[in-house]
Design an enzyme around this catalytic site. Structure first.
Site, PDB file in Angstrom:
ATOM      1  N   GLU A  44      14.181  26.676  34.275  1.00  0.00           N
ATOM      2  CA  GLU A  44      15.382  26.863  33.452  1.00  0.00           C
ATOM      3  C   GLU A  44      15.104  27.832  32.310  1.00  0.00           C
ATOM      4  O   GLU A  44      14.058  27.773  31.658  1.00  0.00           O
ATOM      5  CB  GLU A  44      15.861  25.546  32.834  1.00  0.00           C
ATOM      6  CG  GLU A  44      17.159  25.739  32.056  1.00  0.00           C
ATOM      7  CD  GLU A  44      17.478  24.626  31.066  1.00  0.00           C
ATOM      8  OE1 GLU A  44      18.514  24.728  30.399  1.00  0.00           O
ATOM      9  OE2 GLU A  44      16.679  23.676  30.956  1.00  0.00           O
ATOM     10  N   ASP A 107       2.808  24.751  18.346  1.00  0.00           N
ATOM     11  CA  ASP A 107       3.454  25.627  17.364  1.00  0.00           C
ATOM     12  C   ASP A 107       2.687  25.534  16.046  1.00  0.00           C
ATOM     13  O   ASP A 107       2.597  24.461  15.458  1.00  0.00           O
ATOM     14  CB  ASP A 107       4.906  25.198  17.166  1.00  0.00           C
ATOM     15  CG  ASP A 107       5.658  26.106  16.200  1.00  0.00           C
ATOM     16  OD1 ASP A 107       5.070  27.101  15.726  1.00  0.00           O
ATOM     17  OD2 ASP A 107       6.824  25.816  15.901  1.00  0.00           O
ATOM     18  N   ASP A 109       2.960  26.738  12.409  1.00  0.00           N
ATOM     19  CA  ASP A 109       3.985  27.305  11.530  1.00  0.00           C
ATOM     20  C   ASP A 109       3.416  27.550  10.138  1.00  0.00           C
ATOM     21  O   ASP A 109       2.698  26.709   9.597  1.00  0.00           O
ATOM     22  CB  ASP A 109       5.170  26.342  11.431  1.00  0.00           C
ATOM     23  CG  ASP A 109       6.432  27.037  10.964  1.00  0.00           C
ATOM     24  OD1 ASP A 109       6.339  27.880  10.044  1.00  0.00           O
ATOM     25  OD2 ASP A 109       7.510  26.741  11.507  1.00  0.00           O
TER      26      ASP A 109
END
Length: 239
Positions: A44, A107, A109
Site C-alpha cells: 500500500e 525515527d 527526531d
C-alpha cells in the site's frame, strides 16, 4: 551555485518536472519489490496531493504502472505502507484485508534532543544539531547489526528535522506488533515524561553491554560537543 527559497505555491509547477525527470523509479521499485512483482503489487502507498488532499490504498502491479500514476497525481508526499494479503486497491472486494509484512522503521527526531541542545529548539535546526543525529545513527546501527543480526539498513532524511532507519531484512519485515515493541523497548533507556526529573538510571555494576558500547560512540565527542559547544552546564536549564 545560488539556491532559491522554497515556496509551496510553486509545487504544482515543479513536481511534474520532478516526477518526469528526477524521481528514482528504478531504485524505488527494486527496493520495495524485493525482486517480485507480486510482492510490490500488494504494497500500500498513500499520496498527499497539493491542497492537502489525501489518497489511500494505492497499489501498482509493476514499475510502469507506478510511473504512470505518479506522473498523473504528482503527489507532494508519498507514504509507504505495509504489504497486505491482497492488492490494496482491490481491498473493497476482498473478504479479508490484513497486513502481512512491513519494514521495521526507526525515527530519530531532532526535537528528542531539546533538553540537551542549546543551539536550537523545536523545529529549528542548524549544523551543530546534526551532530546529535550523527552519533545516534552510529549507536542504532551498531545495535541493529550486532545485537539483532540485521544487515539491510536504509538510512534516509525524514524530510523535515530527522532521520529514518528502515530495516529491510526479511526477518524484520515479518515481525508482529509485540516483537516490534520489544525491539524498540530494548533500545530505549530514557523513561518517564516531562515531569520526571531523573529519566536515566544506569547502575554501572549491572549496565548492559549495548549501553557500554554506545558510550564508546559518545565519549570522544562529549567534552568538545556537549560541554563546550552546546554549553549544557552553563545554562539555567543545565544539568
Amino acid at each position: 551555485m545560488k539556491f532559491t527559497e522554497y515556496k509551496e505555491e510553486t509545487l504544482p509547477d515543479v513536481l511534474p518536472l520532478y516526477y518526469k525527470r528526477l524521481f528514482p523509479y528504478e531504485i524505488f521499485y527494486r527496493w520495495l519489490s524485493y525482486g517480485l512483482d507480486s510482492y510490490f503489487s500488494r504494497r500500500e502507498m498513500s499520496f498527499t496531493l497539493f491542497g492537502d488532499i489525501y489518497i489511500r490504498f494505492q497499489s501498482f502491479n509493476n514499475q510502469q504502472e507506478l510511473i504512470k500514476e505518479l506522473q498523473r497525481y504528482n503527489p507532494v508526499k508519498i507514504d509507504i505502507g505495509a504489504v497486505y494479503n491482497t492488492c490494496p486497491k482491490d481491498y473493497k472486494r476482498s473478504r479479508e484485508f490484513t497486513p502481512q509484512e512491513r519494514e521495521l522503521v526507526f525515527d530519530i527526531d531532532m526535537t528528542d534532543y531539546d533538553e540537551v541542545r542549546t543551539c536550537c529548539s523545536g523545529t529549528d535546526v542548524c549544523n551543530k544539531c546534526w551532530k546529535f543525529l550523527s552519533i545516534a545513527c552510529k549507536i542504532l546501527d551498531a545495535a541493529l547489526r550486532q545485537d539483532f543480526g540485521y544487515e539491510h539498513l536504509l538510512w534516509v532524511f525524514s524530510g523535515r528535522r530527522g532521520i529514518h532507519c528502515w530495516v529491510c531484512d526479511k526477518e524484520a519485515r515479518c515481525l508482529d506488533d509485540t516483537a516490534r515493541s520489544a525491539v524498540a523497548e530494548y533500545l530505549q533507556i530514557i523513561k518517564g515524561g516531562a515531569q520526571q526529573s531523573k529519566k536515566v538510571n544506569l547502575p554501572w555494576e549491572t549496565i548492559h553491554y549495548s549501553i557500554r558500547r554506545a558510550l564508546k560512540f559518545v565519549e570522544p565527542h562529549f567534552v568538545d560537543f556537549i560541554i563546550k559547544e552546546q554549553n549544557v552546564l552553563g545554562t539555567d536549564n543545565g544539568f
